[in-house]
Structure formats: C-alpha cells, structure tokens
Design a protein around this motif. Structure first.
Motif, PDB file in Angstrom:
ATOM      1  N   PRO A  98       0.807  -1.222   0.000  1.00 48.42           N
ATOM      2  CA  PRO A  98       0.000   0.000   0.000  1.00 48.42           C
ATOM      3  C   PRO A  98       0.842   1.275   0.000  1.00 48.42           C
ATOM      4  O   PRO A  98       0.520   2.229  -0.708  1.00 48.42           O
ATOM      5  CB  PRO A  98      -0.814  -0.131   1.292  1.00 48.42           C
ATOM      6  N   LEU A  99       1.907   1.288   0.801  1.00 45.13           N
ATOM      7  CA  LEU A  99       2.755   2.483   0.851  1.00 45.13           C
ATOM      8  C   LEU A  99       3.322   2.810  -0.524  1.00 45.13           C
ATOM      9  O   LEU A  99       3.318   3.965  -0.959  1.00 45.13           O
ATOM     10  CB  LEU A  99       3.882   2.276   1.863  1.00 45.13           C
ATOM     11  N   LEU A 121       2.490   8.155   3.970  1.00 48.93           N
ATOM     12  CA  LEU A 121       2.185   7.651   5.308  1.00 48.93           C
ATOM     13  C   LEU A 121       1.106   8.494   5.984  1.00 48.93           C
ATOM     14  O   LEU A 121       0.235   7.964   6.675  1.00 48.93           O
ATOM     15  CB  LEU A 121       3.456   7.627   6.165  1.00 48.93           C
ATOM     16  N   ARG A 122       1.154   9.806   5.784  1.00 48.00           N
ATOM     17  CA  ARG A 122       0.123  10.677   6.360  1.00 48.00           C
ATOM     18  C   ARG A 122      -1.254  10.332   5.819  1.00 48.00           C
ATOM     19  O   ARG A 122      -2.240  10.320   6.550  1.00 48.00           O
ATOM     20  CB  ARG A 122       0.454  12.153   6.072  1.00 48.00           C
ATOM     21  N   CYS A 123      -1.301  10.057   4.536  1.00 51.14           N
ATOM     22  CA  CYS A 123      -2.591   9.734   3.920  1.00 51.14           C
ATOM     23  C   CYS A 123      -3.140   8.411   4.449  1.00 51.14           C
ATOM     24  O   CYS A 123      -4.326   8.298   4.764  1.00 51.14           O
ATOM     25  CB  CYS A 123      -2.441   9.682   2.400  1.00 51.14           C
ATOM     26  N   LEU A 124      -2.285   7.404   4.565  1.00 50.49           N
ATOM     27  CA  LEU A 124      -2.716   6.116   5.111  1.00 50.49           C
ATOM     28  C   LEU A 124      -3.159   6.266   6.564  1.00 50.49           C
ATOM     29  O   LEU A 124      -4.144   5.652   6.994  1.00 50.49           O
ATOM     30  CB  LEU A 124      -1.577   5.097   5.002  1.00 50.49           C
ATOM     31  N   ILE A 129      -5.377   3.361   8.273  1.00 54.70           N
ATOM     32  CA  ILE A 129      -4.816   2.092   7.786  1.00 54.70           C
ATOM     33  C   ILE A 129      -3.287   2.142   7.711  1.00 54.70           C
ATOM     34  O   ILE A 129      -2.668   1.459   6.891  1.00 54.70           O
ATOM     35  CB  ILE A 129      -5.397   1.710   6.409  1.00 54.70           C
ATOM     36  N   ALA A 130      -2.663   2.946   8.570  1.00 52.97           N
ATOM     37  CA  ALA A 130      -1.203   3.055   8.561  1.00 52.97           C
ATOM     38  C   ALA A 130      -0.536   1.710   8.825  1.00 52.97           C
ATOM     39  O   ALA A 130       0.569   1.447   8.321  1.00 52.97           O
ATOM     40  CB  ALA A 130      -0.751   4.084   9.597  1.00 52.97           C
ATOM     41  N   ALA A 151      -6.911   5.827  -0.791  1.00 48.71           N
ATOM     42  CA  ALA A 151      -5.737   6.587  -0.357  1.00 48.71           C
ATOM     43  C   ALA A 151      -4.908   7.063  -1.545  1.00 48.71           C
ATOM     44  O   ALA A 151      -4.380   8.185  -1.540  1.00 48.71           O
ATOM     45  CB  ALA A 151      -4.871   5.740   0.578  1.00 48.71           C
ATOM     46  N   THR A 152      -4.776   6.222  -2.579  1.00 50.11           N
ATOM     47  CA  THR A 152      -3.982   6.621  -3.742  1.00 50.11           C
ATOM     48  C   THR A 152      -4.589   7.835  -4.442  1.00 50.11           C
ATOM     49  O   THR A 152      -3.870   8.608  -5.084  1.00 50.11           O
ATOM     50  CB  THR A 152      -3.845   5.464  -4.758  1.00 50.11           C
ATOM     51  N   VAL A 153      -5.896   7.985  -4.324  1.00 49.77           N
ATOM     52  CA  VAL A 153      -6.573   9.126  -4.934  1.00 49.77           C
ATOM     53  C   VAL A 153      -6.543  10.340  -4.009  1.00 49.77           C
ATOM     54  O   VAL A 153      -6.230  11.459  -4.421  1.00 49.77           O
ATOM     55  CB  VAL A 153      -8.020   8.754  -5.294  1.00 49.77           C
TER      56      VAL A 153
END
Length: 236
Positions: A98-99, A121-124, A129-130, A151-153
């Motif tokens: 994911p990262l 990482l901030r977005c996750l 879901i970090a 998260a990718t968006v």
C-alpha cells in the motif's frame, strides 16, 4: 463550441455512442451540490456518466466541464482536481505494498523521495490504515484494498471525488466503514463527492440524487423523491 459553465460540473448537449449504440444522452445538467449520488440498474449509464466527469470517457457530442475547464481540451487540469475510485481496487493497486501504491500516485507532485514517503504515510494514517503500509497488497481483504485505492486518490488532494460503486465487493461492515470515512473526509476537506451506488441507504445521505436508466437521467432531485421513483419503477 459554447463556453463551458464557470462553476460546478456541467453537461451540455452530451451524447456518448459506442458505434451506432447510444450509451448516454444528457442534454443539460449542472451539478453544484457537495454530495451527489447516482442510482439505477446495471448497464443504464451510471459509469459512463461518472467517467465523463474526469475525462475517462469523452463525449461523442457536446461537452462536459469542471469549474469551467473542458474535460477534453483541458483534461490534464481536470484530472488533477478530480479523483476517481473504481468498484474494483485491482484497477488501481499495482505495487507490492500500500505504501508504494500511494507513493506512486505522488511521484509527479513530490519529487523528493523522503517527502513523498512521508506524505503517503500521512494519507494512510488519515484513513486509519497506517498499519497496512508495508503489508503485501495481495494479502489484504477487499475492504482494506478499497481503502488503499481511496488513499492513492486522496493523496493528491482532489477537490472532487468520483466513486463508481466502490462498495460492490465489500461486506456490510466494510462498506459502512468505507462510506463513513469518505463522508468524514469530505466534510473535513470540503471535497465534493459523486457516488454511483446500489446502496439506497447510502444514496439517501446525499444532497441530490440522479436516477439513470437506458442512458438518460429520468429523475433528478431530493434523494427521497428519486429513490421512491426508482423503487416504484423497479417493482415487479
């Protein structure tokens, strides 16, 4: 060509064909609400309508604009402000973890590797879901994968978020979790959301609902009224 409308999402004289078959006919539509849902039967034109918003589909006739920017002539600028989440996360997750997937979406906007990783990482973390950051994407549940796709968006901080039946592959718990996070983030960041869905409870939480059938918008207005129309038409 007539000048695009300056605010919101505008469809003017739009028709989309696949060969000789008419997929969608939207003569005139202006969307300015914060939360919009799109309902209707499979194959009715919901996905085509949504994909027009960020230029994934181009109109055969007419034009679509986002805040005055034409989705064809200014497609890159439109896509920078309009994020799209598909029903299947497999369409958006291509990296081992994911990262790395979120970092990939940031590669053009953040050239510095350390800053890009920190932003990913901030977005996750924001999505809760970090702990999945270094997991194999293939080992995640469908719900977890869909949150990573989101998260990718969201990492690109879009002003408009288009969701094409994003909970289709999710069980009830994960679907509710996904919808709650989208709603919360929309409120926190002022993101406009346009969601195609078969979940009528979700559809009812919008400011405005469109009913699409046979390539046409046959009802448009308050969610309760449009959902009632859909139920009536679907009754056997």
């Amino acid at each position: 060509m007539t000048s695009p409308a300056s605010g919101g999402i505008a469809f003017r004289g739009v028709r989309v064909f696949a060969g000789a078959r008419l997929l969608l006919n939207v003569p005139d539509l202006q969307l300015t609400e914060t939360r919009i849902t799109v309902i209707g039967p499979n194959g009715g034109g919901k996905s085509t309508l949504l994909q027009l918003v960020n230029g994934l589909v181009e109109p055969t006739e007419g034009y679509v604009s986002v805040d005055g920017q034409d989705t064809v002539d200014q497609g890159r600028a439109v896509r920078q402000r309009t994020g799209f989440v598909f029903s299947s996360p497999a369409a958006q997750l291509v990296m081992p973890t994911p990262l790395e997937d979120v970092e990939l979406s940031l590669r053009r906007s953040l050239r510095d590797t350390s800053k890009r990783r920190a932003a990913a990482l901030r977005c996750l973390t924001e999505l809760g879901i970090a702990e999945l950051a270094e997991r194999s994407s293939q080992e995640l549940s469908s719900g977890q994968q869909q949150l990573v796709a989101l998260a990718t968006v969201l990492a690109l901080r879009p002003q408009i978020l288009v969701l094409d039946e994003p909970t289709t592959l999710l069980d009830l718990v994960n679907a509710q979790r996904f919808n709650q996070r989208v709603e919360k983030l929309g409120q926190l960041h002022g993101i406009t959301t346009i969601t195609a869905t078969h979940d009528l409870d979700l559809a009812a939480r919008a400011d405005r609902t469109l009913l699409v059938h046979d390539g046409r918008i046959i009802a448009d207005g308050p969610p309760g009224d449009v959902i009632s129309t859909y139920r009536h038409r679907s009754a056997v």
